[in-house]
Structure formats: C-alpha cells, structure tokens
Design a protein around this motif. Sequence first.
Motif, PDB file in Angstrom:
ATOM      1  N   SER A 556       0.847  -1.198   0.000  1.00 13.80           N
ATOM      2  CA  SER A 556       0.000   0.000   0.000  1.00 13.80           C
ATOM      3  C   SER A 556       0.878   1.242   0.000  1.00 13.80           C
ATOM      4  N   PRO A 557       0.453   2.299  -0.710  1.00 13.60           N
ATOM      5  CA  PRO A 557       1.274   3.515  -0.741  1.00 13.60           C
ATOM      6  C   PRO A 557       1.300   4.210   0.618  1.00 13.60           C
ATOM      7  N   GLU A 560       0.326  10.134  -0.649  1.00 16.38           N
ATOM      8  CA  GLU A 560      -0.343  10.598  -1.863  1.00 16.38           C
ATOM      9  C   GLU A 560       0.164  12.019  -2.136  1.00 16.38           C
ATOM     10  N   PHE A 569       1.771   8.325  -6.241  1.00 16.23           N
ATOM     11  CA  PHE A 569       1.750   7.540  -5.006  1.00 16.23           C
ATOM     12  C   PHE A 569       3.166   7.087  -4.704  1.00 16.23           C
ATOM     13  N   TYR A 571       5.603   4.705  -2.240  1.00 14.43           N
ATOM     14  CA  TYR A 571       5.523   3.527  -1.377  1.00 14.43           C
ATOM     15  C   TYR A 571       6.637   3.512  -0.334  1.00 14.43           C
ATOM     16  N   SER A 594      -1.000   8.475   3.411  1.00 15.78           N
ATOM     17  CA  SER A 594      -2.137   7.705   2.918  1.00 15.78           C
ATOM     18  C   SER A 594      -3.019   7.252   4.067  1.00 15.78           C
ATOM     19  N   MET A 604      -8.835   5.003  -6.332  1.00 17.92           N
ATOM     20  CA  MET A 604      -7.457   4.929  -5.847  1.00 17.92           C
ATOM     21  C   MET A 604      -7.103   3.497  -5.450  1.00 17.92           C
ATOM     22  N   THR A 608      -3.979   1.500  -7.108  1.00 17.98           N
ATOM     23  CA  THR A 608      -2.769   1.220  -6.323  1.00 17.98           C
ATOM     24  C   THR A 608      -2.687  -0.204  -5.795  1.00 17.98           C
ATOM     25  N   THR A 609      -3.824  -0.877  -5.638  1.00 19.25           N
ATOM     26  CA  THR A 609      -3.829  -2.137  -4.897  1.00 19.25           C
ATOM     27  C   THR A 609      -4.435  -3.317  -5.644  1.00 19.25           C
ATOM     28  N   THR A 614      -1.130  -2.065 -12.527  1.00 18.82           N
ATOM     29  CA  THR A 614      -0.511  -0.942 -11.817  1.00 18.82           C
ATOM     30  C   THR A 614      -0.193  -1.238 -10.352  1.00 18.82           C
ATOM     31  N   ARG A 615      -0.732  -2.286  -9.791  1.00 21.57           N
ATOM     32  CA  ARG A 615      -0.504  -2.590  -8.376  1.00 21.57           C
ATOM     33  C   ARG A 615       0.920  -3.084  -8.143  1.00 21.57           C
TER      34      ARG A 615
END
Length: 661
Positions: A556-557, A560, A569, A571, A594, A604, A608-609, A614-615
């Motif tokens: 998880s980032p 933000e 984002f 990490y 975040s 989002m 991101t997840t 893209t995750r």
Amino acid sequence: MASRKPQYDNSSITSLKGADRVRKRPGVIFGSDGLDGCEHAVFEILSNAIDEAKEGHGDLITVTRFLDHSIQVEDLGRGCPVDWNEKEGKFNWELVFCELYAGGKYGGGDDNYEYSLGLNGLGSCATQYASEYFDALIRRDGFEYTLHFEKGENVGGLKKEPYAGKKTGSTFHWKPDLDVFTDIDIPTEYYTDVMKRQAVVNAGVTFRFKNETAPGRFETTDFLYENGIQDYVKELAGEKSLTQPVFWQTERKGQDREDKPEYKVKLSVSFCFSNTVNIIEYYHNSSWLEHGGSPEKAAKSAFVSAIDGYLRQQGKYQKNESKITWNDIMDCLVMVSNNFSTQTSYENQTKKAINNKFVQEAMTDFLKEQMQVYFIENPFDAEKIGEQVLINKRSRESAEKARLNIKKKLTGNMDLSNRVQKFVDCRTKDAERRELYIVEGDSALGSVKLSRDAEFQGIMPVRGKILNCLKADYAKIFKSEIITDLLKVLGCGIEVNDKHAKDLASFDLMNLRWSKVVICTDADVDGYQIRTLILTMLWRLTPTLIRRGYVYIAESPLYEINYKEKTWFAYSNKEKDDIVAEIGADKKISIQRSKGLGENEPEMMWLTTMNPDTRRLIKVMPEDVEATARMFDLLLGDNLQGRKDHIAENGYKFLELADIS
C-alpha cells in the motif's frame, strides 16, 4: 459559420479500380494484411508452378528467399502464356497479371489443369498488385518474354526475344510491398514447412529451397518423396508403429447437388496405427487443409463406424460399455489424405478447408469399404487396432471420471466457503485466474469490494487480531473461527494431522481455489502486525502455499502527492523524496500520509492495490521462508530476552511508524 457536412447522394458511390482493389484491401484477397497474407501471396505463385508439375510439365520447382525479403519462384513447366490473345482482344500478360479472375483454369471442358490448386484466377494478379516490384521471365514457343511491374503498374510493356534453348518455364521474382502488408519478413520455417508438405502430396516432384544467408551465398535444401504420402506416413510413424502403413487410392464421379454439374474426385489415403505418435493431415489439390472440412468429416464417420462395427462383431465391448469416439481413434492414428477434384468449393480464398458434399460422401464410402476388407485380410492388425482404441477410450473415461470427482469435491468446498460469514466470492470458477484478497476489518472490506474486479477477485475479511499460531496449540488454533473460515475459503486443507481439525481436509494443492493469495493490510504498525500473524498462520498450517509462491503481500502507498491536477503515489520515503525532487521542491505540492484502506476512494484502491497492471505485489519467496520463520519465532515466540535485544538494536529504524504522542 458552421461547416456543411458532405452530401450522401448518387455521386457518393465509388469503386476501387486496378491495383487498388488489392493494395487497399489485401485482407479480402489474402485473408490478412499481416505476415499471414504475405505468406499466402507466395503460396499463390507457388500453386501455379505446382499445377504445371502435377500435369507432368517439369519435376523441379525452386523457391529462393533473398536477404532483402524478395522472393523468386521458378518452374520447368510450359511457361505462362503472355502473348496476344485473339479471342480476348488483349495480351495474355494483361489478363494474367492485371485482371482478377482471369487465367487458364476457367475453360470448363479444357483439360489444361484437371486438378488445379491455383483455382480462383487471383494469384498472379493479386501478388503482382501487392508488390513493390514484380518481374516475370517466361520461356515458351521459342521465345523469352520479360515483364516488369512497380506497385501494380506495368513499366516498359512486354519484351520478346528469340530463345534457342530447350528449357521452358516461368520465373517470377518480386518483393512484397510494406505499403500493403504490415510485415514482409517471411521466416525460413514457412518455406521449409510448405515445400515439405508439397513434396509429400506431389510424388516425384523435387521442391528446392534456396535461402540467401549472406550476399550471394545460398543454403540449398531439397524435398522429395518418390512415393508421396506413403513414404511420409512411414517417416512420421517411425519403426515402432502398431501396424504397417497402407495406401489406398480410387477415382469417383458425382455431384454436390442434383442440379449441379458432375465432377471427378481422385481419393488417396495412407495410414497406420501407433501407440506413440498421432498425426492427421488432410490435403486437397495439393493444398494443406489446416481446418479440414469435408475430408475430416469423412474420416471421422468412416473410422468410427468401421472400428465400432469390428469391436461389436468381436464382442470386445464390456456389458453396457459406451461406444468409442473419434478422439479414441485419433489418439493412435497416423493418417494423411491427399485428394484431388475437378471442382472444389473452398470455404474462402485462403483454402484452409473445403465443403464439397460429394467429396465427403465419396471418401466416407471408400474408407468404410476398404476398412472392412482390411480387417478381414489382416486379423492380427485388426485386433491390435481394436485393443489400442479401447485402451484409449477407457483411459479417457477414467481420466474424465477422476476430473469430475475432483470438480465435485471442489464444488463441495465452494458451497462450504459460500457460507463463511462476510466472504465475498468472485464470478469465475477458473482457479488459474482467481485471486483472494485477505483484508483487515469491515471498512477495508467495503472499500476493496467497491474497487475490485468482481470477475476474478474475491475478498476475505479478517475481523480483529488473528491468533499467534506460533505460540498457540492446535486445540486453540482450530477453535478460532477467523482461522478456520480462512482455511475453508482457501479450500486446500491443512498440512497438520490433529484431532481438533476434524472439519478440515488434509492438504491437497489441487483443491486450492486461487492462483494468488494476497494479504492486504494498512501501511501502519497494526497493519504490519496483522500481516505477520496471517503469514505465521499460513506458514504453520499450509507452508506449501508459501514454498510454491502462491502468497503475496499487496504493497500500500505511504503517501499521496498532488501537484496541479496530477497525483503520484509513493511507497517509501525515498520514492516520496524522488517524486518531489522531480516535480521541483519549490512548487506548491500537497503531500499527505495515505489513509487506511477503508478510507480510500475506490478509484485509488483499484489503481494502487487491485489493478494487475498498476498494483505492486510482493511475492513471499520460498528462499525467505526459513528466515521468515526465525523472525516470526523471535518476534512472536517465547524468547522474550531475544525479542528485547532485537528491539533495542533495531527499533530506532521504525520510530517514525510508532504511534507515540
């Protein structure tokens, strides 16, 4: 003032003319504007050379592949007629190279080409139209003729000179045009495959492939099968076939419909049976029928009927046993059919299948008749064939029964898991696509549920703190509803044998219902602790899932970052600093820590997840398992002094994550 739309009226209808009919719509003629279409153009020219050889004019066809992607096809046939045609009032070269649907194969009673592969009168013209340049050199009637075309247009007309040599034939050299095809780099494998197949079905004709490997240097390969498909079947089957190859041939006359004209069919087939090889190929007028059509339907019907009849007659079936299928025969059959007909109905111009009704009927009857005679004359071979087909059938049925039992078992597990409180399943039942997200709490469940792809992503919420499975005994572990529910959802059982786990099956990886098990927790101390406890549980109860690489952590980032209308984002702190430096530290940048998963917007969360593109997923690697186990034991086991020492030495690294006010 608003612009007026163009009128759609009688003057709006236009037609493509000349070379544009091919150059602007190559897919219509060649089946594709890609490499497949470019390859088919080669086959169109090769087909004409084959038709000449098949009629007894020349026994050598040479195909050359040049480094610049140009191609040359040379035959020793009679030479393509290109001089003046009194009947048509045109030169024949105009008809052959500039007119679609023109050629020497439309004569009805004309016996120039009784069994023709290049049937539709498109090949030479269409290939010429689709070329950057196209050169023709023809020797016939005591003359040598030359023609040159560029992008579908003739340049310089027909050149004609006396020729005293005895060698006749046609030589075509062209370069496919990249303005027409997206790719013209035809691999050597295409040529060798096609020319070998053509040697198989044109007995006694040598197909010579010359490949330019360096400027002016060529590697030459010859393909020749003196006895055609019979030699080929021997080659395919090898020396350990169950039966020796046979060769059958006949000619028939018939029609596809009562109101259609009668035509001739020449049927030939060679086959043997094998318990190590299974290959079936169909050819018609020398063209490989990749998708079969009429001859495939005939072979299925005839072989199933003949072998089933033999098995019944010999009492080989067990009581109430089901009938054999084509698949049971196909698994041990090496067969090549090579048919010719004076009229052929291809499913399309690419000639991958035919649909002649009479060809199917004639071949079915012929094969049935021959098989019955074969079984009578070769009783030992017939018995071997029958036994092997029955072995194939019973093996298939056993495998199918086992598959259905596994499916039933899996379905039972799925029904059980559907009753697990708050578990959210996905739609697909394909275990190779399914992903399970293990999330913390109801708020995260709601957020992930809104952002997931419901087709393949399921969710299992973990309510509250999970038990420390390194310290607890099995009696306590299997009393935990959180743990047993999660194990039921996984579906693969457990790798421990304990009386307290009576509701859980023993471990079977085949019953795992997911391709990925993703632990998804907040990027804070509580989230890390829950993640560690879940990993500990999996390591103690189902360690194979970790060893085989099924377990992942969703990263998880931490931050933000917003600048103008763009969002980044980060990490880690380093990523945050790098992004800020890239934007410019003096800019008005919004940076915020975040939120927890439950507070994130669905868009989002997906980005991101959840989104596979893209995750960021961290696979829990097998080589890390032992180190992970030692760390679990240190942090969560009974070694209190060791844990204090570790915190004293390393705790400073994590001060910024601690919730200290």
